[in-house]
Scaffold this motif. Sequence first.
Motif, PDB file in Angstrom:
ATOM      1  N   ASP A   1     -55.092 -38.123 -22.306  1.00 45.15           N
ATOM      2  CA  ASP A   1     -53.533 -37.478 -22.541  1.00 45.15           C
ATOM      3  C   ASP A   1     -52.981 -36.609 -21.365  1.00 45.15           C
ATOM      4  O   ASP A   1     -51.833 -36.458 -21.321  1.00 45.15           O
ATOM      5  CB  ASP A   1     -53.621 -36.748 -23.832  1.00 45.15           C
ATOM      6  N   LEU A   2     -53.857 -35.823 -21.022  1.00 47.69           N
ATOM      7  CA  LEU A   2     -53.375 -34.942 -19.944  1.00 47.69           C
ATOM      8  C   LEU A   2     -53.070 -35.501 -18.478  1.00 47.69           C
ATOM      9  O   LEU A   2     -51.868 -35.184 -17.986  1.00 47.69           O
ATOM     10  CB  LEU A   2     -54.534 -33.937 -19.601  1.00 47.69           C
ATOM     11  N   ILE A   3     -53.689 -36.617 -18.301  1.00 48.81           N
ATOM     12  CA  ILE A   3     -53.071 -37.686 -16.960  1.00 48.81           C
ATOM     13  C   ILE A   3     -51.857 -38.079 -17.367  1.00 48.81           C
ATOM     14  O   ILE A   3     -50.893 -38.070 -16.455  1.00 48.81           O
ATOM     15  CB  ILE A   3     -54.096 -38.484 -16.829  1.00 48.81           C
ATOM     16  N   VAL A   4     -51.378 -38.587 -18.614  1.00 47.61           N
ATOM     17  CA  VAL A   4     -50.248 -38.896 -18.750  1.00 47.61           C
ATOM     18  C   VAL A   4     -49.181 -38.014 -18.733  1.00 47.61           C
ATOM     19  O   VAL A   4     -48.205 -37.964 -18.376  1.00 47.61           O
ATOM     20  CB  VAL A   4     -50.127 -39.619 -20.232  1.00 47.61           C
ATOM     21  N   ASN A   5     -49.377 -36.512 -19.414  1.00 45.70           N
ATOM     22  CA  ASN A   5     -48.442 -35.591 -19.232  1.00 45.70           C
ATOM     23  C   ASN A   5     -48.285 -34.717 -18.006  1.00 45.70           C
ATOM     24  O   ASN A   5     -47.117 -34.228 -17.895  1.00 45.70           O
ATOM     25  CB  ASN A   5     -49.098 -34.643 -20.163  1.00 45.70           C
ATOM     26  N   ILE A   6     -49.267 -35.250 -16.907  1.00 48.87           N
ATOM     27  CA  ILE A   6     -48.988 -34.431 -15.704  1.00 48.87           C
ATOM     28  C   ILE A   6     -47.519 -35.258 -14.959  1.00 48.87           C
ATOM     29  O   ILE A   6     -47.108 -34.705 -14.123  1.00 48.87           O
ATOM     30  CB  ILE A   6     -50.229 -34.776 -14.870  1.00 48.87           C
ATOM     31  N   LYS A   7     -47.239 -36.431 -15.510  1.00 47.08           N
ATOM     32  CA  LYS A   7     -46.041 -36.979 -15.040  1.00 47.08           C
ATOM     33  C   LYS A   7     -44.736 -36.749 -15.826  1.00 47.08           C
ATOM     34  O   LYS A   7     -43.783 -37.134 -15.503  1.00 47.08           O
ATOM     35  CB  LYS A   7     -46.248 -38.533 -15.030  1.00 47.08           C
ATOM     36  N   HIS A   8     -45.002 -35.801 -16.662  1.00 47.46           N
ATOM     37  CA  HIS A   8     -43.859 -35.702 -17.721  1.00 47.46           C
ATOM     38  C   HIS A   8     -42.542 -34.948 -16.966  1.00 47.46           C
ATOM     39  O   HIS A   8     -42.684 -34.309 -15.794  1.00 47.46           O
ATOM     40  CB  HIS A   8     -44.080 -34.565 -18.744  1.00 47.46           C
ATOM     41  N   HIS A   9     -41.402 -35.337 -17.347  1.00 47.16           N
ATOM     42  CA  HIS A   9     -40.291 -34.715 -16.570  1.00 47.16           C
ATOM     43  C   HIS A   9     -39.870 -33.163 -16.897  1.00 47.16           C
ATOM     44  O   HIS A   9     -39.248 -32.549 -16.080  1.00 47.16           O
ATOM     45  CB  HIS A   9     -38.886 -35.500 -17.404  1.00 47.16           C
ATOM     46  N   ASN A  10     -40.460 -32.760 -17.813  1.00 48.09           N
ATOM     47  CA  ASN A  10     -40.334 -31.120 -18.200  1.00 48.09           C
ATOM     48  C   ASN A  10     -41.242 -30.319 -17.462  1.00 48.09           C
ATOM     49  O   ASN A  10     -42.670 -30.557 -17.404  1.00 48.09           O
ATOM     50  CB  ASN A  10     -40.590 -30.924 -19.673  1.00 48.09           C
ATOM     51  N   PRO A  11     -40.860 -29.488 -16.630  1.00 50.12           N
ATOM     52  CA  PRO A  11     -41.773 -28.843 -15.649  1.00 50.12           C
ATOM     53  C   PRO A  11     -42.633 -27.970 -16.600  1.00 50.12           C
ATOM     54  O   PRO A  11     -43.955 -27.569 -16.178  1.00 50.12           O
ATOM     55  CB  PRO A  11     -40.903 -27.824 -14.873  1.00 50.12           C
ATOM     56  N   GLY A  12     -42.413 -27.237 -17.582  1.00 48.11           N
ATOM     57  CA  GLY A  12     -43.302 -26.701 -18.718  1.00 48.11           C
ATOM     58  C   GLY A  12     -44.461 -27.601 -19.143  1.00 48.11           C
ATOM     59  O   GLY A  12     -45.449 -26.885 -19.032  1.00 48.11           O
ATOM     60  N   THR A  13     -44.193 -28.761 -19.354  1.00 45.32           N
ATOM     61  CA  THR A  13     -45.160 -29.527 -19.713  1.00 45.32           C
ATOM     62  C   THR A  13     -46.231 -29.950 -18.585  1.00 45.32           C
ATOM     63  O   THR A  13     -47.317 -29.818 -18.734  1.00 45.32           O
ATOM     64  CB  THR A  13     -44.614 -30.884 -20.268  1.00 45.32           C
ATOM     65  N   ARG A  14     -45.679 -30.139 -17.598  1.00 41.73           N
ATOM     66  CA  ARG A  14     -46.669 -30.401 -16.254  1.00 41.73           C
ATOM     67  C   ARG A  14     -47.467 -29.080 -16.122  1.00 41.73           C
ATOM     68  O   ARG A  14     -48.694 -29.060 -15.835  1.00 41.73           O
ATOM     69  CB  ARG A  14     -45.819 -30.482 -15.151  1.00 41.73           C
ATOM     70  N   LYS A  15     -46.926 -27.926 -16.262  1.00 41.05           N
ATOM     71  CA  LYS A  15     -47.429 -26.573 -16.052  1.00 41.05           C
ATOM     72  C   LYS A  15     -48.685 -26.563 -16.988  1.00 41.05           C
ATOM     73  O   LYS A  15     -49.839 -26.103 -16.707  1.00 41.05           O
ATOM     74  CB  LYS A  15     -46.777 -25.592 -15.987  1.00 41.05           C
ATOM     75  N   ASP A  16     -48.521 -26.862 -18.347  1.00 43.85           N
ATOM     76  CA  ASP A  16     -49.329 -26.541 -19.560  1.00 43.85           C
ATOM     77  C   ASP A  16     -50.443 -27.705 -19.050  1.00 43.85           C
ATOM     78  O   ASP A  16     -51.683 -27.399 -19.794  1.00 43.85           O
ATOM     79  CB  ASP A  16     -48.536 -27.064 -20.852  1.00 43.85           C
TER      80      ASP A  16
END
Length: 731
Positions: free
Chosen positions: A68-83
């Motif tokens: 799940d984290l590997i998928v979220n690292i490409k998220h468009h939201n900077p806050g999601t990438r930081k988290d």
Amino acid sequence: MPKSAKRRKEKAADFAKAKLKLGKGKQAPSNAIDTSFKARSIALPSQSIAVEKDDSAPTTRRKLSLNDLIVNIKHHNPGTRKDTIFGFRELLDAHWELIDSSLPILINVTVRIIGDEDASVRKALLSFYSWLIPRIPKEDLVPHAPLILLFTSSAQTHIFPEIRIDAIRFLNIFLEYFPEVIVRGWDTANNSTGSRVLEGYLGVLSAGTITGDAEGPPVATSTASVILTPASKLVVLQSLSRFLEAATGIQSTSLTSEDFWFLSRSFHTKEAYITFNRLLRPSSTLQSSPHKAWSSEMEPEADIFPVASAMATHTGNLSCQLRELSDHVVLCRNFCESGASTSTGNPFVVRLAKTLHPTLVSVFLDCAPAVFSPSNGPPETEMDSISAVVSITRTLYSLIIQDSSPASAAIEELQIMLGYMAPFFPFHSNGRKDVKIEQTFQDLNFTYCDLTSRLVPASRPSAAASHPTTSRGKKARHFGNDASQANRVQEYVLEILQEQVSTSQLVRGLTSTAYNSLLPTIWSLLNYSGRNEEQLERSGEVLEAVVEHAVKIGSKSVLKRSTFDFVARLVLLETDVRYQGAFRLKTRTKADKLIEEWLTQLPQILWELGSSNPSVSEAIVLFLLRLLQRRSKILHDNTLASLQTRFAPYFHITHPTRGEILGPFNKLPKNGLSSPSGLRRRVLDVVILLCADGSSGEALRSAVDGALVNTEEYEYWAHLKHHFGRSQTAL
């Protein structure tokens, strides 16, 4: 009543024909039905009902697994990438066993956001790498280094300057843990990782490039260069200093006591210097190799090389000698290879120094007024910037000057830099007292002394040449009077060694690292050729201060090893036939008496050390052995008699009330010099050579006899006495 005009228009409109206008499309009928539609997609990653989740997989507090984290690292939201980055650390901190299988994919997805446009994401990734990389073995990280450096060097050339600076911060982490991969090929133009990283540094500093004509001016790197803030420029300069130190192999603030590289140019060949330096290196600094005790019967399956030889009488057992010879060959090969690489890299280093010189001078001139202000304390940013500039200067120009024929342009550049530094020397703070500030100014003083001592002999051949002029016709600012600058450095060194500097200028005492960094300057003052009588006298003062300082240092001091190693080599230099330096020990001088005092103090130091510091004891014993073997001219009859008398209590004492007491010799470790009882036997080698001459030899021999009863070394001692007794009878 007639109808109104409005009613008539409305009635006529139902039967009116619409007129078409040029460029207008046909209008749709009023009763047409709109059949167009719009569609939107909704991304639901890993939430399909067709996917079965593994409930046994480790998750974070937010119930996110590693996938799940590997998928979220490409998220468009900077806050999601930081988290997500914080989630990686949380998950690995609780389940470190995941790193073995997930390291490749983890590095692959995280390096891609090194150049992320959001500052909070880059800051989170920097913190994550600072935590992760020290925990991973180096051999596991090196295969991923090309990918890491690909994205890092790309971020160095990003259009946004803040991303460039953060890329430098990432490089600082990588330089700490796998520097040899980062600097690989730094002095070539084949698009290697090192050259790309170096070009990135120069681009951030707007210093130009090192490609193109070696004699021409530096070429601008980019038209999009920006002016860095002092804090950002400090980050780049400090990182560049670390990069160059790793690339050139030169440490700007430290020198190991085993190197003494500054002595090499005073020998006929480099191999001769290596052989000389090898004389006093204890076994703890040498490569280990197998050894085997002698046996009267051969064991074919386990035999190494059983040898018996009378050479052991003078130099210890033969297995140690053969191992030393093997290590010597390896050391010679390594030294020659390093020397060859240095000489071939000098043209590139000269070009790099020329490219960086305007930037270094500019930073120094911008920061010096604030740092060396007589009324205020130094600002931390400006002080650290000057420290980084001086460190880069020392790294580059030390490598250039140590060449047999340094480039004249590089000499002039160094003269200009030292000319700007000279008015502030010796550097000291007039503001608040702080350990970091004092250490920084001490390092600046030592570096200035080092560069000055190197420059004086290097600039002498071209001293008569006229100085070039600037574009305005004025003389460029140069180093000035070489002798005057050397005298100021000499006075400062004397003050340091004699501890006469006031607390307002130097409140920190000498450390081992500081003393070692001062040794090249001391040697340059001692070995400077072409001196007049006044300079020879001042050189004698430096020698007296060095030896007196070594005498006063306690046996348990951290400086004892450093001071002993240096003075011991000064004493042994003239005993080597391949030594060709200008330094000579003169008899019937104050320095000669101080050296005699230092020499006769060595048995007392061995007594005080006992078994607490075997490496220092080894170094002292090896020095005495080499000195006696080479029959140095400083070994007068009185000196030998004093050594014999002072060595006896080291083995055996007869106390008035306590009776017979064994000395510290019996507490020495039975391993050392890579053989059983090696250090103890070396001590016996020294004693037998001392007993060969002098009237006090019998007393020392009796003390040794009493200490070796029922010990493993008794038979070896008996063999030594028999051999030397027979030799003296033959004579």
